[in-house]
Design a protein around this motif. Structure first.
Motif, PDB file in Angstrom:
ATOM      1  N   ARG A  68       9.175 -19.200  -2.785  1.00  0.00           N
ATOM      2  CA  ARG A  68      10.051 -19.561  -3.904  1.00  0.00           C
ATOM      3  C   ARG A  68      10.781 -20.865  -3.616  1.00  0.00           C
ATOM      4  NH1 ARG A  68      12.123 -13.959  -4.262  1.00  0.00           N
ATOM      5  NH2 ARG A  68      13.777 -14.902  -3.054  1.00  0.00           N
ATOM      6  N   SER A  70       9.601 -23.235  -1.812  1.00  0.00           N
ATOM      7  CA  SER A  70       8.592 -24.279  -1.970  1.00  0.00           C
ATOM      8  C   SER A  70       8.407 -24.639  -3.437  1.00  0.00           C
ATOM      9  CB  SER A  70       7.259 -23.811  -1.395  1.00  0.00           C
ATOM     10  OG  SER A  70       7.405 -23.509  -0.029  1.00  0.00           O
ATOM     11  N   LEU A  71       8.315 -23.616  -4.294  1.00  0.00           N
ATOM     12  CA  LEU A  71       8.081 -23.865  -5.720  1.00  0.00           C
ATOM     13  C   LEU A  71       9.323 -24.436  -6.403  1.00  0.00           C
ATOM     14  CD1 LEU A  71       5.965 -20.714  -6.604  1.00  0.00           C
ATOM     15  CD2 LEU A  71       5.183 -23.081  -6.509  1.00  0.00           C
ATOM     16  N   VAL A  74       9.194 -28.145  -5.232  1.00  0.00           N
ATOM     17  CA  VAL A  74       8.083 -28.871  -5.862  1.00  0.00           C
ATOM     18  C   VAL A  74       7.481 -27.977  -6.954  1.00  0.00           C
ATOM     19  CG1 VAL A  74       5.916 -30.116  -5.462  1.00  0.00           C
ATOM     20  CG2 VAL A  74       7.610 -29.976  -3.642  1.00  0.00           C
ATOM     21  N   PRO A  75       8.068 -27.980  -8.145  1.00  0.00           N
ATOM     22  CA  PRO A  75       7.582 -27.066  -9.184  1.00  0.00           C
ATOM     23  C   PRO A  75       6.231 -27.456  -9.775  1.00  0.00           C
ATOM     24  CG  PRO A  75       9.471 -28.334  -9.986  1.00  0.00           C
ATOM     25  CD  PRO A  75       9.278 -28.703  -8.550  1.00  0.00           C
ATOM     26  N   ARG A  76       5.776 -28.680  -9.536  1.00  0.00           N
ATOM     27  CA  ARG A  76       4.454 -29.082 -10.050  1.00  0.00           C
ATOM     28  C   ARG A  76       3.392 -28.509  -9.126  1.00  0.00           C
ATOM     29  NH1 ARG A  76       5.624 -35.436 -11.343  1.00  0.00           N
ATOM     30  NH2 ARG A  76       7.323 -35.099 -12.807  1.00  0.00           N
ATOM     31  N   ARG A  77       2.797 -27.427  -9.581  1.00  0.00           N
ATOM     32  CA  ARG A  77       1.928 -26.664  -8.674  1.00  0.00           C
ATOM     33  C   ARG A  77       0.661 -27.380  -8.241  1.00  0.00           C
ATOM     34  NH1 ARG A  77       2.907 -20.325  -9.875  1.00  0.00           N
ATOM     35  NH2 ARG A  77       5.108 -20.554 -10.369  1.00  0.00           N
ATOM     36  N   CYS A 175      -2.089 -22.205  -9.002  1.00  0.00           N
ATOM     37  CA  CYS A 175      -1.473 -22.857 -10.162  1.00  0.00           C
ATOM     38  C   CYS A 175      -1.222 -21.880 -11.309  1.00  0.00           C
ATOM     39  CB  CYS A 175      -2.341 -24.013 -10.647  1.00  0.00           C
ATOM     40  SG  CYS A 175      -2.414 -25.371  -9.465  1.00  0.00           S
ATOM     41  N   ARG A 176      -2.014 -20.835 -11.370  1.00  0.00           N
ATOM     42  CA  ARG A 176      -1.915 -19.923 -12.516  1.00  0.00           C
ATOM     43  C   ARG A 176      -0.946 -18.771 -12.319  1.00  0.00           C
ATOM     44  NH1 ARG A 176      -6.174 -19.804 -16.355  1.00  0.00           N
ATOM     45  NH2 ARG A 176      -5.705 -17.612 -16.643  1.00  0.00           N
ATOM     46  N   ARG A 177      -0.863 -18.268 -11.098  1.00  0.00           N
ATOM     47  CA  ARG A 177      -0.129 -17.009 -10.942  1.00  0.00           C
ATOM     48  C   ARG A 177       1.391 -17.220 -10.848  1.00  0.00           C
ATOM     49  NH1 ARG A 177      -2.344 -15.736  -5.229  1.00  0.00           N
ATOM     50  NH2 ARG A 177      -1.264 -17.304  -4.015  1.00  0.00           N
ATOM     51  N   GLU A 178       2.097 -16.106 -11.021  1.00  0.00           N
ATOM     52  CA  GLU A 178       3.547 -16.147 -10.909  1.00  0.00           C
ATOM     53  C   GLU A 178       3.932 -15.788  -9.495  1.00  0.00           C
ATOM     54  OE1 GLU A 178       4.506 -13.576 -14.159  1.00  0.00           O
ATOM     55  OE2 GLU A 178       4.555 -15.291 -15.481  1.00  0.00           O
ATOM     56  N   ALA A 179       4.873 -16.535  -8.944  1.00  0.00           N
ATOM     57  CA  ALA A 179       5.198 -16.326  -7.530  1.00  0.00           C
ATOM     58  C   ALA A 179       6.562 -15.674  -7.366  1.00  0.00           C
ATOM     59  CB  ALA A 179       5.201 -17.650  -6.790  1.00  0.00           C
TER      60      ALA A 179
ATOM     61  N   ARG B  45      14.364 -16.785 -13.542  1.00  0.00           N
ATOM     62  CA  ARG B  45      13.050 -17.227 -13.059  1.00  0.00           C
ATOM     63  C   ARG B  45      12.340 -18.108 -14.095  1.00  0.00           C
ATOM     64  NH1 ARG B  45      10.527 -14.788  -8.726  1.00  0.00           N
ATOM     65  NH2 ARG B  45       8.566 -15.066  -9.808  1.00  0.00           N
ATOM     66  N   LEU B  50       9.607 -20.556 -12.384  1.00  0.00           N
ATOM     67  CA  LEU B  50       8.800 -19.663 -11.552  1.00  0.00           C
ATOM     68  C   LEU B  50       7.905 -18.788 -12.420  1.00  0.00           C
ATOM     69  CD1 LEU B  50      11.473 -18.587  -8.910  1.00  0.00           C
ATOM     70  CD2 LEU B  50       9.556 -20.118  -8.548  1.00  0.00           C
ATOM     71  N   ASP B  51       8.398 -18.408 -13.594  1.00  0.00           N
ATOM     72  CA  ASP B  51       7.611 -17.624 -14.550  1.00  0.00           C
ATOM     73  C   ASP B  51       7.533 -18.403 -15.858  1.00  0.00           C
ATOM     74  OD1 ASP B  51       7.487 -15.632 -12.679  1.00  0.00           O
ATOM     75  OD2 ASP B  51       9.083 -14.425 -13.573  1.00  0.00           O
ATOM     76  N   ARG B  52       6.476 -18.138 -16.632  1.00  0.00           N
ATOM     77  CA  ARG B  52       6.333 -18.812 -17.924  1.00  0.00           C
ATOM     78  C   ARG B  52       6.664 -17.845 -19.047  1.00  0.00           C
ATOM     79  NH1 ARG B  52       1.613 -19.713 -15.377  1.00  0.00           N
ATOM     80  NH2 ARG B  52       1.504 -21.650 -14.211  1.00  0.00           N
ATOM     81  N   TRP B  96      12.644 -29.620   6.056  1.00  0.00           N
ATOM     82  CA  TRP B  96      11.436 -29.774   5.218  1.00  0.00           C
ATOM     83  C   TRP B  96      11.811 -29.764   3.745  1.00  0.00           C
ATOM     84  CZ3 TRP B  96       9.805 -26.694   1.369  1.00  0.00           C
ATOM     85  CH2 TRP B  96       9.993 -25.310   1.410  1.00  0.00           C
TER      86      TRP B  96
END
Lengths: 179, 236
Positions: A68, A70-71, A74-77, A175-179, B45, B50-52, B96
């Motif tokens: 989370r 990481s995303l 950098v939200p651009r997967r 790129c597709r899944r929810e993390a 989220r 994180l979610d769409r 990082w």
């Protein structure tokens, strides 16, 4: 892109389990050189590189919720996915080269690096380092030899094709899944 | 400024968010209140990319989080857990994260100081207590010195001193003109901290406004909350 890849590289070099895997791999390779097994040392060195690849990708999903972070950073997967692969290739290349040299077969470097990247792709898809290690070790050490023995005449795709396919699947999944 | 408009999200066959909409303004602490499972975390989220969502949009200063190039300089988020791998030291973790957004290395020591973790920066995140983990998560959120802070249950599991510290800290951020959005299921805690309140229940916003507006004629925020959610029956 360079910024993201650099951050991914920092992540890899500050992870204790990767350093441990590296040290163990080299130790085992050197010991086996003394024993001089029939099929050479590279198949054993491959175990270390596969574990390293799985851990490099799969550690994101271990306890603590680093994926989370990481995303969020950098939200651009697609960018993050490509930066991860680039960073791993750059960080792992010297390790794999030294491993191949220690094994006495410097020509095996490229093959081992491809195996490592394939293992990382599996680690990304499976998201569970122990499970992913099981998958790649079973495939490489049991699955592939078994198939080669029973179907010696089939023209299987070469290692780069397998790795490229695994990377494509892992990037699409990531790129597709929810993390 | 946070703007959530008509966000609907379906997971499987369950509609977990139903046209959720509210705003969180700069200079104010906005409390996002609701029982467990009401949709607080799901909304945050979506807000953080994180979610769409299936419908609607959630914007931070007019932009979707997922489109931001250096998101940590726009919004900082604290979610469940520290967000750090347990075998990495706090300093290595923050390094990082800072590098990923092109933030100077010196910023790492600044945020460690800000949350009171300087002395423990060399410890592995897995060895941290719950309170220290939350502080590390907060340090990560503060790295880019963002004008917007989004926190999911920030005081969960903290001891009284920790709760007081977090409350004071967030108040100061809002007084600096930042937007602070925090979710909680602790009504007493939120009544102490929030300027504005948004109440969510079963995936729908049932009340929103200033603390005084939401409390209305009820003696406490808790009474107001129970009155607005009671019609659906006691969840337990």
């Amino acid at each position: 892109m360079i910024r993201t890849a650099y951050a991914e590289g920092l992540k890899l070099v500050t992870l204790p389990s990767l350093r441990l895997t590296l040290a163990l791999t080299w130790a085992v390779v050197l010991l086996l050189r003394l024993a001089d097994p029939a099929g050479g040392v590279v198949p054993y060195a491959r175990i270390g590189t596969l574990v390293l690849g799985v851990l490099a990708a799969g550690h994101e999903y271990q306890a603590g919720g680093q994926i989370r972070t990481s995303l969020l950073a950098v939200p651009r997967r697609p960018l993050l996915a490509v930066a991860k692969i680039a960073a791993l290739a750059v960080v792992a290349a010297p390790f794999v080269l030294v491993t191949a040299l220690l094994a006495g077969e410097p020509g095996a470097t490229g093959g081992l690096l491809l195996d490592l990247l394939l293992a990382a792709a599996v680690g990304t898809v499976v998201r569970h380092p122990v499970g992913a290690t099981g998958v790649v070790l079973t495939a490489y050490e049991i699955g592939v030899p078994l198939i080669r023995t029973h179907l010696p005449d089939v023209a299987w795709p070469t290692s780069p094709v397998w790795t490229a396919a695994a990377i494509l699947i892992s990037v699409a999944t990531f790129c597709r899944r929810e993390a | 400024m946070i703007t959530v408009e008509g966000v609907t999200r379906v997971r499987g066959r369950t509609r977990i968010l139903h046209e959720v909409g509210f705003t969180a303004r700069p200079g104010r602490v906005t409390g996002f209140l609701g029982p467990n499972g009401a949709g607080k975390t799901s909304t945050l989220r979506v807000l953080l990319g994180l979610d769409r969502p299936q419908a609607g949009r959630a914007l931070i200063d007019g932009r979707r989080y997922a489109e931001l190039e250096r998101p940590l300089t726009v919004a900082g988020a604290l979610l469940d857990g520290s967000g750090a791998h347990r075998s990495r030291t706090a300093r290595a973790h923050l390094r990082w994260v800072a590098a990923s957004n092109g933030l100077p290395k010196g910023r790492v020591d600044e945020v460690l100081e800000l949350v009171g973790l300087s002395a423990d920066a060399g410890k592995r995140a897995g060895r941290y207590s719950l309170g220290m983990s939350r502080r590390l998560g907060l340090a990560t959120a503060l790295l880019g010195d963002p004008p917007v802070l989004i926190l999911d249950e920030p005081v969960n599991g903290l001891d009284p001193a920790g709760i007081r510290w977090m409350r004071t800290f967030l108040r100061e951020r809002a007084d600096q003109g930042r937007t602070v959005l925090l979710s909680s299921h602790l009504m007493g805690e939120l009544a102490e901290t929030a300027d504005d309140v948004v109440i969510i229940d079963q995936g729908r916003v049932v009340s929103a406004g200033t603390l005084a507006e939401v409390v209305g004629d009820h003696p406490t925020l808790e009474d107001a909350f129970l009155a607005r959610t009671a019609s659906r029956g006691a969840a337990w």
